[in-house]
Design an enzyme around this catalytic site. Structure first.
Site, PDB file in Angstrom:
ATOM      1  N   GLY A 127      -7.488   3.581  11.013  1.00 49.35           N
ATOM      2  CA  GLY A 127      -8.092   2.459  10.516  1.00 49.35           C
ATOM      3  C   GLY A 127      -8.057   2.277   9.095  1.00 49.35           C
ATOM      4  O   GLY A 127      -8.697   1.307   8.533  1.00 49.35           O
ATOM      5  N   THR A 128      -7.129   3.194   8.175  1.00 44.22           N
ATOM      6  CA  THR A 128      -7.313   2.698   6.753  1.00 44.22           C
ATOM      7  C   THR A 128      -6.789   1.292   6.026  1.00 44.22           C
ATOM      8  O   THR A 128      -7.273   0.825   5.576  1.00 44.22           O
ATOM      9  CB  THR A 128      -6.524   3.842   6.122  1.00 44.22           C
ATOM     10  OG1 THR A 128      -5.065   3.953   6.742  1.00 44.22           O
ATOM     11  CG2 THR A 128      -7.094   5.288   6.101  1.00 44.22           C
ATOM     12  N   GLY A 129      -5.793   0.935   6.969  1.00 42.71           N
ATOM     13  CA  GLY A 129      -5.243  -0.402   6.608  1.00 42.71           C
ATOM     14  C   GLY A 129      -6.139  -1.620   7.033  1.00 42.71           C
ATOM     15  O   GLY A 129      -6.269  -2.330   6.325  1.00 42.71           O
ATOM     16  N   CYS A 130      -6.632  -1.323   8.228  1.00 37.53           N
ATOM     17  CA  CYS A 130      -7.594  -2.568   8.810  1.00 37.53           C
ATOM     18  C   CYS A 130      -8.756  -2.531   7.584  1.00 37.53           C
ATOM     19  O   CYS A 130      -9.302  -3.586   7.352  1.00 37.53           O
ATOM     20  CB  CYS A 130      -8.112  -2.227  10.008  1.00 37.53           C
ATOM     21  SG  CYS A 130      -7.069  -1.969  11.295  1.00 37.53           S
ATOM     22  N   THR A 142      -7.649   9.439   9.158  1.00 38.95           N
ATOM     23  CA  THR A 142      -7.308   8.022   8.472  1.00 38.95           C
ATOM     24  C   THR A 142      -7.029   6.995   9.329  1.00 38.95           C
ATOM     25  O   THR A 142      -6.467   5.951   8.889  1.00 38.95           O
ATOM     26  CB  THR A 142      -5.936   8.507   7.631  1.00 38.95           C
ATOM     27  OG1 THR A 142      -5.059   8.904   8.747  1.00 38.95           O
ATOM     28  CG2 THR A 142      -5.991   9.404   6.572  1.00 38.95           C
ATOM     29  N   LYS A 175       0.842  -1.294   0.081  1.00 32.15           N
ATOM     30  CA  LYS A 175      -0.073   0.053  -0.101  1.00 32.15           C
ATOM     31  C   LYS A 175       1.081   1.253  -0.012  1.00 32.15           C
ATOM     32  O   LYS A 175       2.004   1.147   0.604  1.00 32.15           O
ATOM     33  CB  LYS A 175      -0.941   0.019   1.231  1.00 32.15           C
ATOM     34  CG  LYS A 175      -1.889  -1.243   1.339  1.00 32.15           C
ATOM     35  CD  LYS A 175      -2.509  -1.339   2.501  1.00 32.15           C
ATOM     36  CE  LYS A 175      -1.745  -1.693   3.963  1.00 32.15           C
ATOM     37  NZ  LYS A 175      -2.333  -2.017   4.804  1.00 32.15           N
TER      38      LYS A 175
END
Length: 268
Positions: A212-215, A210, A178
């Site tokens: 929690g974007t990865g989760c 932003t 990412k």
């Protein structure tokens, strides 16, 4: 007789602030039409400003949660997030083997958006050795990919491709690096799978919300897989969903730090 229901399970830590971890995963599953179940690996005392405490769930109880869920529910896909310690990683790896789970999306969570460390350094080798090869897809961000490879973070698309190749050598069928931590007007993610490379680009959104974007991205991919989508379709759909969730994030007023993305932007 009722039609079959798409079911996904998140194996991850709890975020008491509700923006990341188990809570973000379950919100994402629900928003995308998938029934969500969970296995909690850690409890965090956390809000939009940071993490003030972590309480690890005993490995035996993680195993008990996995056995309870997978013995009863017809699970279509699994997302793995925060695994803070080597013994937790071992318990999850053994549970995956015990229940013959193969549609697994592994998000190697290491540091929260606030900068707080969620994975002890000595657990990185365990993650490499025990879990990467069990994953259909791993979804590291630029710092996480670098940490897994003992390398510096990639600063170009070619470097991202090289790191994706190196990570795939550890055994996952596909790698998605990412690019949210990168520079430039667009956020570019690089996917490497059996078909080769695919770049997914979206304009960067000027927001501090932003958390929690990865989760959210990894659980959106998992939801797509649970609904029977191909890997590329699931990744592309998840990127589009997350982009809209970030664009709508400023419509929420949550906390005083890095607020969450808007998981239910299509509904509220």
């Amino acid at each position: 007789m009722a039609a079959s229901t798409a079911i996904a399970v998140t194996i991850a830590g709890s975020d008491s602030g509700g923006g990341a971890g188990i809570q973000a995963d379950l919100k994402t599953f629900s928003a995308l039409g998938v029934y969500g179940a969970s296995v909690i690996t850690a409890l965090t005392a956390q809000n939009t400003r940071g993490v003030t405490g972590i309480h690890d769930v005993p490995p035996a109880f993680i195993a008990a949660q996995m056995d309870a869920v997978f013995a009863d529910l017809a699970v279509n896909a699994v997302k793995i997030g925060m695994l803070s310690r080597p013994e937790v990683i071992e318990a999850v790896a053994e549970g995956l083997d015990r229940h013959w789970l193969s549609t697994v999306v592994l998000d190697p969570v290491m540091v929260a958006a606030s900068g707080d460390r969620l994975l002890v350094p000595e657990a990185i080798e365990q993650l490499r050795a025990r879990l990467l090869r069990r994953a259909l897809l791993i979804t590291p961000n630029l710092p996480e990919a670098a940490a897994l490879l003992d390398d510096a973070p990639a600063t170009s698309l070619e470097a991202m491709r090289e790191q994706a190749r190196a990570l795939r050598d550890f055994g996952p069928r596909a790698v998605l690096i990412k690019g949210g931590h990168g520079e430039g007007p667009d956020s570019v993610d690089v996917l490497l799978d059996d078909e080769g490379f695919l770049e997914l680009s979206a304009p960067r959104v000027a927001t501090r919300n932003t958390h929690g974007t990865g989760c959210t991205l990894s659980s959106a991919i998992t939801a797509g897989l649970a609904r029977g989508q191909s890997l590329r379709a699931a990744v592309s759909g998840a990127k589009a969903y997350l982009t809209l969730a970030i664009e709508a994030a400023d419509g929420l007023a949550i906390g005083h730090g890095h607020g969450p993305v808007h998981h239910f932007h299509a509904w509220w």
